[in-house]
Scaffold this motif. Sequence first.
Motif, PDB file in Angstrom:
ATOM      1  N   VAL A 134      -1.139  -8.604   1.012  1.00 17.93           N
ATOM      2  CA  VAL A 134      -2.132  -7.628   1.462  1.00 17.93           C
ATOM      3  C   VAL A 134      -3.333  -7.614   0.517  1.00 17.93           C
ATOM      4  N   VAL A 135      -4.541  -7.600   1.098  1.00 14.47           N
ATOM      5  CA  VAL A 135      -5.741  -7.365   0.290  1.00 14.47           C
ATOM      6  C   VAL A 135      -6.478  -6.204   0.960  1.00 14.47           C
TER       7      VAL A 135
ATOM      8  N   GLY B 114      -5.145   0.797   1.016  1.00 14.61           N
ATOM      9  CA  GLY B 114      -5.763   0.892  -0.305  1.00 14.61           C
ATOM     10  C   GLY B 114      -5.133   1.903  -1.246  1.00 14.61           C
TER      11      GLY B 114
ATOM     12  N   ASP C 266       3.004  -9.059  -4.532  1.00 16.38           N
ATOM     13  CA  ASP C 266       1.751  -9.823  -4.673  1.00 16.38           C
ATOM     14  C   ASP C 266       0.558  -9.040  -4.126  1.00 16.38           C
ATOM     15  N   GLY C 267       0.818  -8.168  -3.165  1.00 16.71           N
ATOM     16  CA  GLY C 267      -0.270  -7.353  -2.595  1.00 16.71           C
ATOM     17  C   GLY C 267      -0.539  -6.083  -3.399  1.00 16.71           C
ATOM     18  N   GLY C 268       0.203  -5.881  -4.486  1.00 12.53           N
ATOM     19  CA  GLY C 268      -0.101  -4.748  -5.361  1.00 12.53           C
ATOM     20  C   GLY C 268       0.874  -3.580  -5.284  1.00 12.53           C
TER      21      GLY C 268
ATOM     22  N   LYS D 112       0.130 -13.613   4.489  1.00 12.18           N
ATOM     23  CA  LYS D 112      -0.559 -13.520   3.191  1.00 12.18           C
ATOM     24  C   LYS D 112      -0.262 -12.171   2.540  1.00 12.18           C
TER      25      LYS D 112
ATOM     26  N   GLU E 236     -10.105   0.150  -2.307  1.00 14.90           N
ATOM     27  CA  GLU E 236      -9.058   0.886  -3.022  1.00 14.90           C
ATOM     28  C   GLU E 236      -9.284   2.380  -2.808  1.00 14.90           C
TER      29      GLU E 236
ATOM     30  N   ARG F 262      -0.375   0.475   1.324  1.00 17.23           N
ATOM     31  CA  ARG F 262      -1.093  -0.452   0.448  1.00 17.23           C
ATOM     32  C   ARG F 262      -2.250  -1.118   1.211  1.00 17.23           C
ATOM     33  N   ARG F 263      -1.998  -1.463   2.487  1.00 14.67           N
ATOM     34  CA  ARG F 263      -3.064  -2.042   3.312  1.00 14.67           C
ATOM     35  C   ARG F 263      -4.269  -1.102   3.375  1.00 14.67           C
TER      36      ARG F 263
END
Length: 479
Positions: free
Chosen positions: A141-142, A171, A210-212, A139, A146, A168-169
């Motif tokens: 990353v969310v 934040g 997609d995870g930013g 999936k 942040e 990114r994981r």
Amino acid sequence: MPQSDMLKFVTVGRAMPEKRTADDRRDDFGEIYREYAAEKAAEQSSRCSQCGVPYCQTHCPLHNNIPDWLRLTAEGRLEEAYEISQATNTFPEICGRICPQDRLCEGNCVIEQSGHGTVTIGAVEKYITDTAWENGWVKPVVPARERPESVGVIGAGPGGLAAADMLRRAGCKVTVYDRHDRAGGLLTYGIPGFKLEKDVVMRRNDQLVDGGVELRLNCNVGEDITFQQIRETHDAVLIATGVYKSRDLGGPGAGLSGIVRAIDYLTASNRIGFGDSVAEYDSGELNAAGKRVVVIGGGDTAMDCVRTAIRQGATSVKCLYRRDRANMPGSQREVENAEEEGVEFVWLAAPKGFTGDDGVAGVRVARMRLGAPDASGRQVPEEIDGADYTEDAELVIKALGFEPEELPALWNEPALEVTRWGTIRADFRTKQTSIPGVYAVGDIVRGASLVVWAIRDGRDAAEQILDRFDAASAAVAAE
Ligand code: FAD
Ligand code: SF4
Ligand code: SF4
């Protein structure tokens, strides 16, 4: 499954996934190994003896928990196997495909040492994560929260992207700058599709976006944006630019057309695979079709060039190397694959110059023998007098290795210290360069190395950057 259902190496032989026949694979750039079926992956995983001290894990640069995910695969618990596998490796399915396992995990497997044939660790690692992709377990990353800090990563190869993923994981805001139009570094434009199909790389790039993670492509640092601007924009900077300056050859005729650099040749071929239009390919300059091809070099880049030339329809492909088979740097597995596909290796042969008028027509080759060992213990190749001959060729590809570009000069940043080899000087543990807040990883620090080491470095640097941010926030809170 109890532990007793493992340890099958005595009764179950080693079996790699099916390998396509040379005839079948010579005409396309698809990978040469097919995927395991579920039963086969379970069976092969069950050969592991679940060592108390797993040397496979020790010799994996990422210290992957190999025995655990082998046991879970043998038990059919693939989603759990994937969770464990991805916890230590940002791109397990890529390493499963292209790590030189015979020198790393598999080469140190105890059942290999005892003569039973190694557990096929790489093929199982690939199978687990390919299955995870198929089932939607991978999936974007969310982050749990942040963070205020931002990091600029220069270079979207495996080193830069592994760091970007970890940051990114946690934040952070992450921007990755790359001079190419696609991310992936050498995974995208160096390594050919028959080792690593490109959709495997592109889906990872998409996952990061997609995870930013922000990708700033077609952005050559030093030309389109300055290094100093990137430093001003971000709280930390990571340099992961790889090594791209090709080692060159001299001698008479060295400037003739038809003598090309491996990186240009492989990039053009990979671009054609993406459906891009490449003028130098269409003109024949970077296309082996209908030509006698000589590749000079004995490393993995040379192996990739010879096998690409076969697929482009060369009439003959020869690889010249100045030492012998036992002393070449490239993987023996790749030499075997190349030979099966029709490549001829000319050992103990070194180029002295080139013949031809308008374009190259041949390579003047000196015959070599191995002499006394040098200080490193490696036998030095010596020329055999009077044994020169000419190897006919309309395309000569130089695959003699890569060196770093001169980043302090290119980026007008003299404070960025380099070693005597031109690689960036970075602390072995912290990955920090001579400039505080600027880190460096991958080939630009190690010299030409491996994808798995770039991933390891990128992950380690991300941890260090996060520690720095945490220390700075703690200091502010304490004021
Ligand atoms: P790279 O992958 O080189 O990525 C660096 C990125 O930085 C590139 O995208 C580049 O465009 C970008 N960049 C550079 N300068 C700038 C700039 N000024 N501004 C913006 N962007 C910039 N390793 C294996 O483990 N297995 C293999 O089978 C294998 N095969 C290989 C085959 C070939 C032909 C080659 C050349 C290498 C191979 N390697 C292999 C080695 C492996 O690809 C590298 O060790 C690895 O990619 C290094 O990762 P990196 O992130 O340090 O750099
Ligand atoms: Fe082996 Fe490479 Fe996977 Fe480590 S990352 S287990 S060395 S294939
Ligand atoms: Fe299994 Fe081989 Fe690793 Fe031992 S060394 S745990 S047998 S894969």
